[in-house]
Structures are given as C-alpha cells and as structure tokens.
Scaffold this motif. Structure first.
Motif, mmCIF file in Angstrom:
data_model
loop_
_atom_site.group_PDB
_atom_site.id
_atom_site.type_symbol
_atom_site.label_atom_id
_atom_site.label_comp_id
_atom_site.label_asym_id
_atom_site.label_seq_id
_atom_site.Cartn_x
_atom_site.Cartn_y
_atom_site.Cartn_z
ATOM 1 N N ASP A 67 -12.241 -8.100 7.584
ATOM 2 C CA ASP A 67 -13.230 -8.884 6.831
ATOM 3 C C ASP A 67 -13.477 -10.243 7.476
ATOM 4 O O ASP A 67 -14.592 -10.768 7.429
ATOM 5 C CB ASP A 67 -12.781 -9.083 5.379
ATOM 6 C CG ASP A 67 -12.865 -7.814 4.550
ATOM 7 O OD1 ASP A 67 -13.532 -6.847 4.993
ATOM 8 O OD2 ASP A 67 -12.259 -7.781 3.465
ATOM 9 N N TRP A 110 -0.870 -12.155 7.756
ATOM 10 C CA TRP A 110 -1.360 -12.046 6.383
ATOM 11 C C TRP A 110 -2.133 -13.299 5.968
ATOM 12 O O TRP A 110 -3.008 -13.257 5.115
ATOM 13 C CB TRP A 110 -0.174 -11.823 5.466
ATOM 14 C CG TRP A 110 -0.482 -11.393 4.078
ATOM 15 C CD1 TRP A 110 -1.587 -10.722 3.626
ATOM 16 C CD2 TRP A 110 0.347 -11.584 2.943
ATOM 17 N NE1 TRP A 110 -1.495 -10.479 2.291
ATOM 18 C CE2 TRP A 110 -0.311 -11.003 1.838
ATOM 19 C CE3 TRP A 110 1.586 -12.176 2.744
ATOM 20 C CZ2 TRP A 110 0.226 -11.004 0.562
ATOM 21 C CZ3 TRP A 110 2.121 -12.169 1.479
ATOM 22 C CH2 TRP A 110 1.446 -11.591 0.402
ATOM 23 N N HIS A 165 3.442 -2.962 -0.387
ATOM 24 C CA HIS A 165 2.990 -4.181 -1.046
ATOM 25 C C HIS A 165 3.850 -5.330 -0.548
ATOM 26 O O HIS A 165 5.043 -5.151 -0.395
ATOM 27 C CB HIS A 165 3.110 -4.018 -2.554
ATOM 28 C CG HIS A 165 2.643 -5.214 -3.308
ATOM 29 N ND1 HIS A 165 1.312 -5.505 -3.453
ATOM 30 C CD2 HIS A 165 3.318 -6.203 -3.909
ATOM 31 C CE1 HIS A 165 1.193 -6.625 -4.150
ATOM 32 N NE2 HIS A 165 2.400 -7.063 -4.432
ATOM 33 N N PRO A 166 3.387 -6.496 -0.261
ATOM 34 C CA PRO A 166 2.013 -6.958 -0.432
ATOM 35 C C PRO A 166 1.168 -6.835 0.830
ATOM 36 O O PRO A 166 0.019 -7.219 0.846
ATOM 37 C CB PRO A 166 2.202 -8.422 -0.785
ATOM 38 C CG PRO A 166 3.393 -8.842 0.025
ATOM 39 C CD PRO A 166 4.290 -7.619 0.050
ATOM 40 N N TYR A 167 1.735 -6.274 1.906
ATOM 41 C CA TYR A 167 1.075 -6.332 3.203
ATOM 42 C C TYR A 167 0.014 -5.256 3.434
ATOM 43 O O TYR A 167 -0.657 -5.269 4.455
ATOM 44 C CB TYR A 167 2.108 -6.270 4.327
ATOM 45 C CG TYR A 167 3.115 -7.382 4.260
ATOM 46 C CD1 TYR A 167 2.698 -8.701 4.334
ATOM 47 C CD2 TYR A 167 4.464 -7.123 4.110
ATOM 48 C CE1 TYR A 167 3.611 -9.738 4.270
ATOM 49 C CE2 TYR A 167 5.384 -8.155 4.045
ATOM 50 C CZ TYR A 167 4.955 -9.450 4.128
ATOM 51 O OH TYR A 167 5.857 -10.470 4.061
ATOM 52 N N TRP A 168 -0.144 -4.330 2.511
ATOM 53 C CA TRP A 168 -1.111 -3.244 2.701
ATOM 54 C C TRP A 168 -2.520 -3.765 2.966
ATOM 55 O O TRP A 168 -3.333 -3.096 3.587
ATOM 56 C CB TRP A 168 -1.113 -2.307 1.494
ATOM 57 C CG TRP A 168 -1.511 -2.999 0.218
ATOM 58 C CD1 TRP A 168 -0.680 -3.582 -0.689
ATOM 59 C CD2 TRP A 168 -2.831 -3.222 -0.256
ATOM 60 N NE1 TRP A 168 -1.394 -4.169 -1.700
ATOM 61 C CE2 TRP A 168 -2.741 -3.952 -1.470
ATOM 62 C CE3 TRP A 168 -4.100 -2.880 0.208
ATOM 63 C CZ2 TRP A 168 -3.853 -4.347 -2.195
ATOM 64 C CZ3 TRP A 168 -5.208 -3.268 -0.525
ATOM 65 C CH2 TRP A 168 -5.069 -3.990 -1.708
ATOM 66 N N SER A 169 -2.820 -4.976 2.519
ATOM 67 C CA SER A 169 -4.175 -5.523 2.653
ATOM 68 C C SER A 169 -4.421 -6.227 3.993
ATOM 69 O O SER A 169 -5.551 -6.629 4.270
ATOM 70 C CB SER A 169 -4.457 -6.500 1.517
ATOM 71 O OG SER A 169 -3.588 -7.622 1.605
ATOM 72 N N VAL A 170 -3.395 -6.367 4.833
ATOM 73 C CA VAL A 170 -3.551 -7.121 6.076
ATOM 74 C C VAL A 170 -4.666 -6.573 6.966
ATOM 75 O O VAL A 170 -5.549 -7.332 7.383
ATOM 76 C CB VAL A 170 -2.211 -7.221 6.849
ATOM 77 C CG1 VAL A 170 -2.415 -7.771 8.251
ATOM 78 C CG2 VAL A 170 -1.224 -8.088 6.077
ATOM 79 N N GLY A 209 -7.369 -4.830 6.367
ATOM 80 C CA GLY A 209 -8.681 -5.069 5.770
ATOM 81 C C GLY A 209 -9.049 -6.537 5.751
ATOM 82 O O GLY A 209 -10.203 -6.896 6.021
ATOM 83 N N SER A 210 -8.075 -7.397 5.450
ATOM 84 C CA SER A 210 -8.334 -8.838 5.433
ATOM 85 C C SER A 210 -8.703 -9.349 6.819
ATOM 86 O O SER A 210 -9.613 -10.174 6.963
ATOM 87 C CB SER A 210 -7.102 -9.595 4.921
ATOM 88 O OG SER A 210 -6.818 -9.245 3.590
#
Length: 136
Positions: free
Chosen positions: A95, A60, A84-89, A91-92
């Motif tokens: 990116d 993360w 949450h909060p790891y759902w964005s890993v 995509g991050s």
C-alpha cells in the motif's frame, strides 16, 4: 551473482566463531528479560548509504520507513509474518509502494546463506542504482 572472491570472503566470514551475543539466546524473539535494542533501529549500515538493517518490527513500521525514505524491504524470515500482528506487513508495504523481496533463510549455523545473499544483493543493488530511496 557473487564472484569466487566474494563467495570465498563470505565463507571465511561465516567460519568465524561468534564472540558475543546481544540477546541471551542468540535471537531477540528467543531471549527472555530485557529486549531493549542497543542501537536505534533500523540501523544504517554505513554513513551516507541508504542501506539499513532491522527486524520485522522495523518492516512493520511503515511510517518510519517513509521518514527514512526506505523504498524496498528484503525479508529473510517470512515465517514470522504469518501470525498476528505481522500478517499485515506485506499488504502495508505494498500500500505504501515499498517494494519487497521475500527469501527464506534459517537462523542456524549450518544454513547455506550464499544463494540467499546473492539474490538479496542483486535486489539491493538494483534498488540502490535507481537512486530513489533506501533498502531495509
């Protein structure tokens, strides 16, 4: 793919009973009380080798991955990135142009890790042969 000797060695290692545990209930996320890490994470496997072991918190932390020149992540616990909060890993990491391999591995004594290890090792080997950065 792993050869018969490597497979036999992994099976022999897997048969060794656990002598200690860092966390009170086997895994950090299942433990109570102090969750202080005994060593800085992600941890380098060997000196002079850009191979690291860490957890979802390390994946993360994209800025830390960049500082360590980590260019690829192997995720063995995709069930932990759905909430949450790891759902964005994912995509991050995408990116930041950090490659990802997502495999399913249950944290259980009876889980057959050999096929998962073969795929992970192939990915790790490919990334490391490119010489462009490390793998978490």
């Amino acid at each position: 793919l792993l050869g018969p000797q490597e497979t036999a060695a992994l099976e022999k290692i897997n048969s060794i009973p656990m002598r200690f545990s860092i966390w009170s209930h086997g895994r950090r996320e299942d433990s109570d009380g102090d969750k202080t890490l005994p060593v800085e994470q992600p941890a380098r496997v060997l000196p002079q080798v850009d191979l690291f072991i860490g957890d979802i918190d390390d994946a993360w932390d994209v800025e830390k991955l960049k500082r360590l020149n980590i260019k690829a992540v192997v995720n063995l616990c995709p069930e932990h990135i759905s909430g949450h909060p790891y759902w964005s890993v994912p995509g991050s990491l995408a990116d930041a142009q950090i490659d990802q391999l997502v495999l399913c591995a249950r944290d259980a004594w009876d889980f057959d890790i050999i096929p998962v290890a073969e795929r992970a090792l192939g990915f790790i080997s490919s990334v490391m042969k490119q010489g462009k950065g490390g793998v978490l």
